[in-house]
Scaffold this active site. Structure first.
Site, PDB file in Angstrom:
ATOM      1  N   GLY A  34      -3.695 -70.954  44.500  1.00 53.65           N
ATOM      2  CA  GLY A  34      -4.099 -72.351  44.692  1.00 53.65           C
ATOM      3  C   GLY A  34      -2.960 -73.239  45.134  1.00 53.65           C
ATOM      4  N   THR A  94       0.157 -59.381  51.778  1.00 51.76           N
ATOM      5  CA  THR A  94      -1.173 -59.067  51.251  1.00 51.76           C
ATOM      6  C   THR A  94      -1.437 -57.584  51.368  1.00 51.76           C
ATOM      7  OG1 THR A  94      -3.527 -59.105  51.798  1.00 51.76           O
ATOM      8  CG2 THR A  94      -2.063 -59.956  53.473  1.00 51.76           C
ATOM      9  N   ASP A 125      -4.227 -56.413  51.470  1.00 51.20           N
ATOM     10  CA  ASP A 125      -5.451 -56.243  52.274  1.00 51.20           C
ATOM     11  C   ASP A 125      -5.148 -56.062  53.764  1.00 51.20           C
ATOM     12  OD1 ASP A 125      -6.750 -56.573  49.941  1.00 51.20           O
ATOM     13  OD2 ASP A 125      -7.800 -58.412  50.463  1.00 51.20           O
ATOM     14  N   MET A 145      -9.505 -52.158  46.405  1.00 48.63           N
ATOM     15  CA  MET A 145      -9.358 -53.564  46.789  1.00 48.63           C
ATOM     16  C   MET A 145      -9.535 -53.723  48.289  1.00 48.63           C
ATOM     17  SD  MET A 145      -6.668 -55.474  44.398  1.00 48.63           S
ATOM     18  CE  MET A 145      -7.292 -56.135  42.855  1.00 48.63           C
TER      19      MET A 145
HETATM   20  O1  F6P Z   1      -4.176 -60.038  47.332  1.00 49.46           O
HETATM   21  C1  F6P Z   1      -5.342 -59.497  47.809  1.00 49.46           C
HETATM   22  C2  F6P Z   1      -6.182 -59.015  46.649  1.00 49.46           C
HETATM   23  O2  F6P Z   1      -5.516 -57.990  45.953  1.00 49.46           O
HETATM   24  C3  F6P Z   1      -7.562 -58.574  47.085  1.00 49.46           C
HETATM   25  O3  F6P Z   1      -7.632 -57.246  47.507  1.00 49.46           O
HETATM   26  C4  F6P Z   1      -8.364 -58.836  45.855  1.00 49.46           C
HETATM   27  O4  F6P Z   1      -9.688 -59.135  46.177  1.00 49.46           O
HETATM   28  C5  F6P Z   1      -7.729 -60.059  45.283  1.00 49.46           C
HETATM   29  O5  F6P Z   1      -6.405 -60.067  45.735  1.00 49.46           O
HETATM   30  C6  F6P Z   1      -7.796 -60.111  43.772  1.00 49.46           C
HETATM   31  O6  F6P Z   1      -6.996 -61.138  43.344  1.00 49.46           O
HETATM   32  P1  F6P Z   1      -6.872 -61.787  41.889  1.00 49.46           P
HETATM   33  O7  F6P Z   1      -7.827 -61.064  40.987  1.00 49.46           O
HETATM   34  O8  F6P Z   1      -5.450 -61.582  41.515  1.00 49.46           O
HETATM   35  O9  F6P Z   1      -7.162 -63.227  42.066  1.00 49.46           O
END
Ligand code: F6P
Length: 435
Positions: free
Chosen positions: A152, A205, A207, A250
């Site tokens: 955030g 990231t 992702d 993920m």
């Molecule tokens: O940073 C990417 C990631 O790991 C995504 O694959 C996953 O959806 C998300 O963050 C989960 O984030 P958190 O639960 O830490 O908010």
């Protein structure tokens, strides 16, 4: 101004403290000149079309040390902030930035901002950490971030006030899409106020969904970890008559981890990613394909990215996290239940559901990512010292380049279902091209 032009705070007029060369043949690395560019689109087709139009091909700024710098080492103060979810290699990047500032440029005052952008809001009362080579020398051995992170944004004005109050000249922001947009907003506010503060983003990231760059750091470690989980999940599936292993990995909006882990451990029969709108039922649906696979081979391994199959849920409202990311419904357990219900009266099955969850992202970087993280950190420091701002460092076509933050945040990178990459996934799994 082209889409890929990088902004500068002003003229770099101070001689770089780096003892590099300007001539070829002396076995010393040469400074990078501002007109050193990297061609973006490598296809002959694109090149010919530029020639036809009498234009230069679209180029990116080559990253690396400049002969002249903007910031005076003696007075420069830098800060590092890490935001968003964890990712292997964050500590390597922090370490690399501190080492490069300290040893290459003689910048001795470096602050660590605790818990993401929250740490730039004095109301949180977190304070700052002094970062020195001694403090960071061993941190690459550990996953996570020594600075802590948060999701955030914070009030941009307040964050810039903090930078001014702390006399920060360079802010390094390590984070994903939201963090980078935040960094750009900070850069814009700095510009509005006419301040000489450089803002640099280092895309982070697991992702791998940051647009334009070849890959983001930590991604390879994540699918490396996932890969061995798939190997063991295959043992579970093959160990039972009609055994089915479902592994949820993920990948919120892009399925790169699921796809690459499956490519690297070719025991997977189905990969379901957010980019595809697969059907569950009917002759061409996923469940019919799975039935066929069990009839043929008596076991199946299914990898599903967490953001896949969201079209199968009845959503009354969209939920988002603090970074503004859509929070998805749980496709893993949904799939498990649907498979179990479908086969109940059809054939006996044994279903193993495996959710490695955060384990794929909280480990330390593997060797490949460690090398990459150091490269990103060093190039980020070179770019910042030369006075560039509102840019990210990344690798495109295997070369380190600087890109404007906006160029990489205007959309997310996704798997192109017509690409050679996705075709290779389908070849490896044997799942139907049409799915
Ligand atoms: O940073 C990417 C990631 O790991 C995504 O694959 C996953 O959806 C998300 O963050 C989960 O984030 P958190 O639960 O830490 O908010």
């Amino acid at each position: 101004m082209s889409k890929f032009e990088i902004q500068n705070l002003g003229k770099a007029s101070i001689k770089s403290p780096l003892q590099l060369s300007t001539v070829r043949g002396d076995n010393i690395f040469n400074f990078i000149k501002e007109d050193h560019k990297v061609v973006y689109n490598l296809s002959l087709e694109a090149y010919k079309s530029c020639l036809d139009k009498g234009q230069d091909p679209v180029c990116l700024e080559k990253a690396g040390p400049r002969q002249n710098v903007f910031f005076d080492s003696k007075t420069t103060k830098a800060a590092i902030v890490t935001c968003g979810g964890l990712c292997p290699g964050i500590n390597n990047v922090i370490r690399g930035i501190v080492m490069a500032l300290h040893y290459f440029y003689d910048v001795k005052r470096i602050l660590g901002v605790p818990y993401g952008y929250e740490g730039l809001n004095p109301k949180m009362g977190y304070g700052f950490q002094e970062l020195t080579p001694d403090k960071v020398k061993d941190i690459h051995q550990f996953g996570g971030t020594i600075l802590g992170s948060s999701r955030g944004g914070q009030d941009v004005g307040v964050m810039v006030d903090t930078l001014v109050h702390q006399k920060i000249d360079i802010l390094f922001a390590i984070g994903g899409d939201g963090t980078l947009k935040g960094a750009d907003a900070i850069g814009e506010e700095i510009q509005k106020r006419g301040l000489d503060i450089s803002v640099v983003g280092i895309p982070k990231t697991i992702d791998n969904d940051i647009d334009i760059i070849d890959k983001s750091f930590g991604f390879e470690t994540s699918f490396d970890i996932a890969s061995s989980i798939l190997r063991d999940a295959h043992n579970e599936a093959a160990g039972a008559y009609n055994g089915i292993s479902i592994i949820k990995l993920m990948g919120r909006d892009s399925g790169f981890i699921a796809a690459c882990a499956s490519l690297s451990m070719p025991v997977v029969n189905f990969v379901l990613v957010p980019e595809m709108n697969f059907k569950l039922y009917g002759d061409t649906g996923f469940l019919a394909m799975l039935k066929k696979r069990l009839e043929d081979k008596k076991h199946a391994v299914i990898v599903v990215a967490e953001g896949a199959g969201q079209h199968l849920f009845n959503k009354d409202k969209v939920r988002t996290d603090a970074s503004g990311n859509i929070q998805h419904d749980d496709i893993g357990t949904f799939l498990k239940n649907e498979i179990s219900a479908y086969f109940k009266d059809v054939m006996p099955t044994t279903i193993k559901y495996i959710d490695p969850s955060y384990i794929v992202r909280s480990a330390a970087a593997n060797s490949g990512d460690s090398v990459f993280c150091s490269g990103l950190a060093y190039h980020a420091v070179h770019g910042a010292m030369s006075g560039k701002t509102r840019f990210v460092v990344g690798r495109v076509n295997n070369k380190y380049v600087y890109l404007p933050i906006k160029a990489v945040t205007s959309k997310r990178k996704k798997i192109d279902l017509e690409s050679e990459f996705w075709f290779s996934v389908l070849q490896s799994t044997g799942q139907p091209l049409s799915m």
